[in-house]
Design a protein around this motif. Structure first.
Motif, short mmCIF file in Angstrom:
data_model
loop_
_atom_site.label_atom_id
_atom_site.label_comp_id
_atom_site.label_asym_id
_atom_site.label_seq_id
_atom_site.Cartn_x
_atom_site.Cartn_y
_atom_site.Cartn_z
N MET A 1 -8.12 -62.39 -1.12
CA MET A 1 -9.27 -62.80 -1.83
C MET A 1 -9.92 -62.00 -2.99
SD MET A 1 -11.15 -63.33 2.03
CE MET A 1 -12.80 -63.57 1.29
N LYS A 2 -9.64 -60.56 -2.94
CA LYS A 2 -10.16 -59.89 -4.09
C LYS A 2 -9.29 -60.17 -5.25
CE LYS A 2 -10.24 -54.93 -5.25
NZ LYS A 2 -9.87 -53.54 -5.10
N GLU A 3 -8.09 -60.67 -5.24
CA GLU A 3 -7.18 -61.00 -6.31
C GLU A 3 -7.84 -62.29 -6.84
OE1 GLU A 3 -2.79 -62.59 -7.22
OE2 GLU A 3 -3.14 -61.88 -5.16
N LYS A 4 -8.28 -63.15 -5.92
CA LYS A 4 -8.78 -64.44 -6.48
C LYS A 4 -10.21 -64.26 -7.27
CE LYS A 4 -5.34 -67.12 -4.83
NZ LYS A 4 -4.30 -67.28 -5.83
N ALA A 5 -11.06 -63.39 -6.62
CA ALA A 5 -12.29 -63.05 -6.92
C ALA A 5 -12.21 -62.41 -8.44
CB ALA A 5 -13.13 -62.39 -6.24
N ALA B 1 -10.20 -73.85 -8.92
CA ALA B 1 -9.18 -73.66 -8.27
C ALA B 1 -9.29 -72.43 -7.73
CB ALA B 1 -7.71 -73.80 -9.00
N LEU B 2 -9.55 -71.27 -8.13
CA LEU B 2 -9.63 -69.99 -7.60
C LEU B 2 -10.81 -69.87 -6.68
CD1 LEU B 2 -9.58 -67.98 -10.96
CD2 LEU B 2 -7.67 -67.89 -8.93
N LEU C 1 -20.94 -63.97 -10.31
CA LEU C 1 -21.14 -63.68 -9.13
C LEU C 1 -19.72 -63.36 -8.29
CD1 LEU C 1 -23.30 -66.95 -7.96
CD2 LEU C 1 -24.00 -64.34 -7.96
N ALA C 2 -18.57 -63.87 -9.12
CA ALA C 2 -17.21 -63.49 -8.72
C ALA C 2 -16.68 -62.06 -8.69
CB ALA C 2 -16.13 -64.37 -9.47
N LYS C 3 -17.60 -61.37 -9.85
CA LYS C 3 -17.31 -60.04 -10.07
C LYS C 3 -18.12 -59.29 -9.21
CE LYS C 3 -17.83 -56.62 -13.71
NZ LYS C 3 -18.21 -56.31 -15.29
N ALA C 4 -19.42 -59.96 -8.53
CA ALA C 4 -20.24 -59.23 -7.71
C ALA C 4 -19.52 -59.12 -6.24
CB ALA C 4 -21.69 -59.98 -7.68
N LEU D 1 -16.52 -58.63 -5.42
CA LEU D 1 -15.37 -57.69 -5.51
C LEU D 1 -15.71 -56.53 -4.64
CD1 LEU D 1 -13.99 -57.76 -9.20
CD2 LEU D 1 -12.80 -58.61 -7.04
N THR D 2 -17.43 -56.23 -4.70
CA THR D 2 -17.70 -55.05 -3.98
C THR D 2 -17.74 -55.38 -2.51
OG1 THR D 2 -19.09 -54.51 -6.10
CG2 THR D 2 -19.88 -53.54 -3.80
N GLN D 3 -18.39 -56.65 -2.10
CA GLN D 3 -18.07 -57.16 -0.77
C GLN D 3 -16.96 -57.14 -0.20
OE1 GLN D 3 -20.22 -60.77 -0.03
NE2 GLN D 3 -21.77 -60.51 -1.78
N ILE D 4 -15.85 -57.41 -0.88
CA ILE D 4 -14.44 -57.36 -0.46
C ILE D 4 -13.76 -56.06 -0.22
CG2 ILE D 4 -12.16 -58.20 -1.00
CD1 ILE D 4 -14.11 -60.54 -0.30
#
Length: 273
Positions: free
Chosen positions: A93-97, A112-113, A182-185, A187-190
């Motif tokens: 999930m981190k890779e996709k985000a 797709a991601l 938001l995808a970058k944000a 990353l912190t959650q993951i």
């Protein structure tokens, strides 16, 4: 001078008593050889027999303890397997985000991601919910703790459950992203979720090690109890074999002695010839 009587043969009576004593000893030795035990019942030695029965009961009861501890091991192992899967999913999930945070992506690639991210997120829930052994899970959040037998007195070994579902690791069913920002944000959650999951798995691993150690101890304790019971009741077959040969010889001599004693009365007949 001894009394010459055809009614009472003292020598024969003494020889018979000795022979009966020898036969009794011989019967005991044969029983020990047949059973392999010097104390086979309460008649042989009441105190030792009672002690051995108590210790044998404790040893047998430890089988239930071992079964419970092994069930605990399996339950934790299933939770750990689910945890390994979940941490792998979080890594993906981190890779996709991270890939989705690239602003140079076109809409199709971004979507797709996002779809992959959502699918991976949903698999976490499935992994946590299916991590059951014998219908019980330490990872789905429905159980707070489990207690397994630790000794024959009913005392227990408690393992605290660790919720590995989305809520337990700081995520939710709505955790996703709609833009690169938001995808970058996310990353912190993951990253936080990975840290939470690994800490919980480490705790479960410590509990598993504790169960392994205690199970090993219970096995050694059971072996020691069995050996102790053997020391109390088992016969020394080499010693009993030697004693058997001695008593068999003694028995033959006793029969001969009784035969000679019985013949002494016939000497009275010579007085009437």
């Amino acid at each position: 001078m001894p009394l010459n009587s055809i009614n009472t043969n003292s020598g024969a009576l003494i020889a018979l008593q000795n022979l009966n004593s020898t036969n009794t000893e011989l019967g005991m030795v044969q029983q020990r050889i047949n059973t392999g035990k010097k104390v086979g019942n309460a008649k042989d030695n009441g105190a030792i027999w009672a002690m051995s029965k108590n210790q044998s009961a404790n040893s047998q009861a430890l089988n239930s303890v071992k079964d419970s501890l092994q069930r605990g091991q399996s339950t934790i192992d299933v939770a750990l397997a689910a945890g390994d899967t979940i941490t792998d999913l979080l890594g993906k999930m981190k890779e996709k985000a991270l890939a989705a945070s690239d602003t140079s992506l076109n809409t199709a690639s971004f979507n797709a991601l996002k779809a992959d991210f959502t699918s991976l997120r949903d698999q976490i829930t499935k992994a946590a919910d299916n991590a059951k052994f014998n219908g019980v899970s330490l990872a789905d959040g429905k159980t707070t703790k489990m207690t397994f037998l630790a000794n024959t007195d009913g005392s227990g070994f408690t393992v605290n459950a660790k919720t590995l579902g989305l809520a337990g690791i700081g995520l939710s069913a709505g955790s996703t992203f709609t833009t690169a920002t938001l995808a970058k944000a996310v990353l912190t959650q993951i990253d936080n979720a990975i840290g939470t999951a690994t800490n919980k798995l480490a705790s479960l691993g410590t509990s598993s090690t504790g169960l392994d150690t205690h199970l090993t101890f219970v096995g050694k304790l059971q072996d020691s109890l069995d050996a102790g019971v053997g020391n109390l009741v088992d016969a020394d077959l080499a010693k009993e074999s030697a004693k058997l040969q001695s008593l068999q010889t003694k028995q033959q001599l006793g029969v001969q002695a009784l035969s000679i004693a019985n013949q002494s009365s016939s000497s009275i007949l010579s007085l009437f010839r």
